[in-house]
Design an enzyme around this catalytic site. Structure first.
Site, PDB file in Angstrom:
ATOM      1  N   LYS A 169      -5.608 -10.965  -6.276  1.00 39.84           N
ATOM      2  CA  LYS A 169      -6.558 -10.806  -5.389  1.00 39.84           C
ATOM      3  C   LYS A 169      -7.761  -9.736  -5.644  1.00 39.84           C
ATOM      4  O   LYS A 169      -7.374  -8.731  -6.178  1.00 39.84           O
ATOM      5  CB  LYS A 169      -6.249 -10.297  -3.905  1.00 39.84           C
ATOM      6  CG  LYS A 169      -7.170 -10.186  -2.707  1.00 39.84           C
ATOM      7  CD  LYS A 169      -6.714  -9.439  -1.599  1.00 39.84           C
ATOM      8  CE  LYS A 169      -7.529  -8.252  -0.907  1.00 39.84           C
ATOM      9  NZ  LYS A 169      -7.207  -7.676   0.023  1.00 39.84           N
TER      10      LYS A 169
ATOM     11  N   LYS B 201       0.739  -1.432   0.177  1.00 36.73           N
ATOM     12  CA  LYS B 201      -0.097   0.064  -0.093  1.00 36.73           C
ATOM     13  C   LYS B 201       0.783   1.240   0.091  1.00 36.73           C
ATOM     14  O   LYS B 201       0.403   2.106  -0.566  1.00 36.73           O
ATOM     15  CB  LYS B 201      -0.986  -0.058   1.146  1.00 36.73           C
ATOM     16  CG  LYS B 201      -1.973  -1.011   1.078  1.00 36.73           C
ATOM     17  CD  LYS B 201      -3.351  -0.895   1.824  1.00 36.73           C
ATOM     18  CE  LYS B 201      -4.170  -1.963   1.444  1.00 36.73           C
ATOM     19  NZ  LYS B 201      -5.658  -2.100   2.166  1.00 36.73           N
TER      20      LYS B 201
ATOM     21  N   LYS C 224     -10.937  -4.375  -2.810  1.00 33.07           N
ATOM     22  CA  LYS C 224     -11.797  -3.432  -2.433  1.00 33.07           C
ATOM     23  C   LYS C 224     -11.364  -2.162  -2.574  1.00 33.07           C
ATOM     24  O   LYS C 224     -12.246  -1.137  -2.887  1.00 33.07           O
ATOM     25  CB  LYS C 224     -12.301  -3.788  -0.858  1.00 33.07           C
ATOM     26  CG  LYS C 224     -13.296  -2.521  -0.294  1.00 33.07           C
ATOM     27  CD  LYS C 224     -14.403  -3.319   0.522  1.00 33.07           C
ATOM     28  CE  LYS C 224     -13.633  -3.731   1.938  1.00 33.07           C
ATOM     29  NZ  LYS C 224     -13.015  -2.851   2.705  1.00 33.07           N
TER      30      LYS C 224
HETATM   31  P1  ATP Z   1      -8.359  -3.731   0.346  1.00 32.34           P
HETATM   32  O1  ATP Z   1      -8.422  -4.655  -0.838  1.00 32.34           O
HETATM   33  O2  ATP Z   1      -8.600  -2.382   0.351  1.00 32.34           O
HETATM   34  O3  ATP Z   1      -6.912  -4.137   1.293  1.00 32.34           O
HETATM   35  P2  ATP Z   1      -9.869  -5.417   1.892  1.00 32.34           P
HETATM   36  O4  ATP Z   1     -11.312  -5.841   1.262  1.00 32.34           O
HETATM   37  O5  ATP Z   1      -8.627  -6.694   1.688  1.00 32.34           O
HETATM   38  O6  ATP Z   1      -9.639  -4.278   1.084  1.00 32.34           O
HETATM   39  P3  ATP Z   1     -10.897  -5.830   4.393  1.00 32.34           P
HETATM   40  O7  ATP Z   1     -11.982  -4.885   4.359  1.00 32.34           O
HETATM   41  O8  ATP Z   1     -10.003  -5.251   5.578  1.00 32.34           O
HETATM   42  O9  ATP Z   1      -9.834  -5.312   3.376  1.00 32.34           O
HETATM   43  O10 ATP Z   1     -11.127  -7.029   4.290  1.00 32.34           O
HETATM   44  C1  ATP Z   1     -11.961  -7.613   4.939  1.00 32.34           C
HETATM   45  C2  ATP Z   1     -12.170  -9.166   4.853  1.00 32.34           C
HETATM   46  O11 ATP Z   1     -11.923  -9.807   3.837  1.00 32.34           O
HETATM   47  C3  ATP Z   1     -10.524  -9.636   5.410  1.00 32.34           C
HETATM   48  O12 ATP Z   1     -10.971 -10.953   6.426  1.00 32.34           O
HETATM   49  C4  ATP Z   1      -9.916 -10.235   4.175  1.00 32.34           C
HETATM   50  O13 ATP Z   1      -9.090 -11.184   4.232  1.00 32.34           O
HETATM   51  C5  ATP Z   1     -11.183 -10.548   3.206  1.00 32.34           C
HETATM   52  N1  ATP Z   1     -10.982 -10.405   1.854  1.00 32.34           N
HETATM   53  C6  ATP Z   1     -10.540  -9.453   1.025  1.00 32.34           C
HETATM   54  N2  ATP Z   1     -10.515  -9.498  -0.052  1.00 32.34           N
HETATM   55  C7  ATP Z   1     -10.709 -10.948  -0.239  1.00 32.34           C
HETATM   56  C8  ATP Z   1     -10.591 -11.789  -1.577  1.00 32.34           C
HETATM   57  N3  ATP Z   1     -10.421 -11.337  -2.629  1.00 32.34           N
HETATM   58  N4  ATP Z   1     -10.628 -13.165  -1.325  1.00 32.34           N
HETATM   59  C9  ATP Z   1     -10.942 -13.525  -0.043  1.00 32.34           C
HETATM   60  N5  ATP Z   1     -10.949 -13.051   1.056  1.00 32.34           N
HETATM   61  C10 ATP Z   1     -10.937 -11.603   1.229  1.00 32.34           C
END
Ligand code: ATP
Ligand code: LTN
Length: 342
Positions: free
Chosen positions: A202, A118, A205
């Site tokens: 991945k 990041k 979000k």
């Molecule tokens: P960013 O992409 O901004 O880092 P994020 O969606 O990973 O955002 P969080 O909102 O903190 O960040 O994630 C919430 C949960 O969703 C966490 O448990 C994370 O591991 C899970 N998660 C996020 N993206 C995925 C994905 N592509 N596949 C599976 N689990 C995910």
């Protein structure tokens, strides 16, 4: 009277960094949360303090926090089974984070891959100190509740490892029962949902791209994204992460939304084309989103109910967190208020 066996504690959270959660959040984390709330003493929060690490617009943060909560509820997190709250409603999170940060190495935090990724994206000079200490706040979230298990996606494994190291370090310095050392709960089959346009990365979000499906996407838009997902060379519909990352990703989603196993799907689609799989999955996901979004709007239209849920959750969370914080303050040598006053 028979005494209830105490259920093990679990805790998890998501950041309100977008108006919508992604289908990756839903599959990787929320489906686990919903399953686990049946048999565990579950604490689920919206980690609004964590969202501050990327300096969001204040009004947006407020709407996104409510909308994230409504999405938890629509996804099946049940406030009569789980404790649902906002991280910022329990001051002990920030307070314990300070104590932990004094026991965390600078180098340790510098090795966190999420920070490296990041901060590289926005330039190290633009990265906040909060982004750097993010994993310490996450450790505080977990350790405050004596959490035994933490359901998250694969990308959080390293943060969980740091939390465990911190707990063990503090236990050996201040007494073995200072913290419960938590275990990650990462279900391999669903722990990483991949971007539809780049099925080796991945689904994120915060990175807005065509390859993310949002839970709040208009169902037709989501269907279109699935139909134009990148697939692989060859024609066979088979789960193979190495050779067929695109198709494997679609099969994972299909399996989660229908409850069918991957093997059943491979049989069902034997001899069919990628296009068939995509068209069917597009319809399944669109139907799910229609129903899900109906629920989200029902909650968003009742802000008083959301406030009630948050107030109840905060009171329960506060009681547990305060007890842990008092224990830790004492262990590290901070005087209790009024100590020594007659
Ligand atoms: P960013 O992409 O901004 O880092 P994020 O969606 O990973 O955002 P969080 O909102 O903190 O960040 O994630 C919430 C949960 O969703 C966490 O448990 C994370 O591991 C899970 N998660 C996020 N993206 C995925 C994905 N592509 N596949 C599976 N689990 C995910
Ligand atoms: N860093 C996590 C969000 C998070 C979390 C937590 C998850 C903050 N505190 C405590 C589990 C337990 C993420 O998913 N990006």
């Amino acid at each position: 009277m028979t005494s209830q066996p105490t259920r093990q504690r679990i805790l998890s959270g998501m950041q309100p960094t977008n108006d919508s959660l992604s289908i990756g959040n839903y599959i990787g984390a929320m489906t686990q949360w919903v399953a686990l709330q049946e048999n565990y003493d579950a604490f689920y929060m919206v980690v609004d303090l964590h969202a501050l690490t990327v300096n969001p617009d204040p009004e947006k943060l407020k709407t996104r926090t409510r909308s994230t909560l409504a999405q938890y509820l629509a996804g099946g997190v049940d406030p009569s089974r789980s404790t649902l709250f906002l991280q910022s409603h329990v001051p002990a999170h920030a307070e314990l984070a300070w104590i932990l940060s004094c026991n965390t190495g600078f180098g340790e935090l510098g090795r966190m891959t999420q920070f490296k990724d990041k901060s590289a994206k926005q330039g190290i000079e633009g990265a906040s100190a909060g982004l750097f200490t993010y994993p310490v706040l996450m450790a505080a979230d977990i350790l405050l509740y004596d959490s035994a298990l933490v359901p998250v996606g694969e990308d959080q494994r390293q943060h969980l490892e740091l939390t465990r190291n911190l707990a063990e370090r503090m236990n050996s310095r201040f007494g073995e029962d200072t913290f419960v050392v938590p275990e990650p709960h990462i279900v391999k089959a669903v722990a990483k949902v991949y971007d539809l346009q780049q099925p080796t990365a991945k689904m994120s979000k915060s990175e807005v791209g065509k390859g993310t499906i949002w839970l709040m996407d208009p169902p037709k838009v989501a269907a279109k994204k699935i139909k134009s997902a990148v697939t692989d060379a060859g024609t066979e519909i088979r789960f193979d992460r190495e050779e067929k990352p695109g198709v494997s990703n679609l099969l994972t989603m299909y399996s989660v939304f229908t409850g069918q196993t991957i093997e059943q799907l491979e049989q069902e689609y034997a001899g069919k084309q990628y296009g068939h799989l995509k068209v069917d999955l597009a319809e399944i996901v669109a139907d799910f989103l229609t129903q899900f979004q109906g629920e989200v709007h029902r909650y968003l239209d009742d802000p008083a109910e959301l406030d009630r849920i948050l107030a109840t959750g905060a009171a329960k969370a506060q009681a547990v967190a305060q007890e842990t914080l008092a224990r830790v303050y004492d262990r590290v040598g901070l005087l209790a208020p009024g100590h020594g006053v007659a």
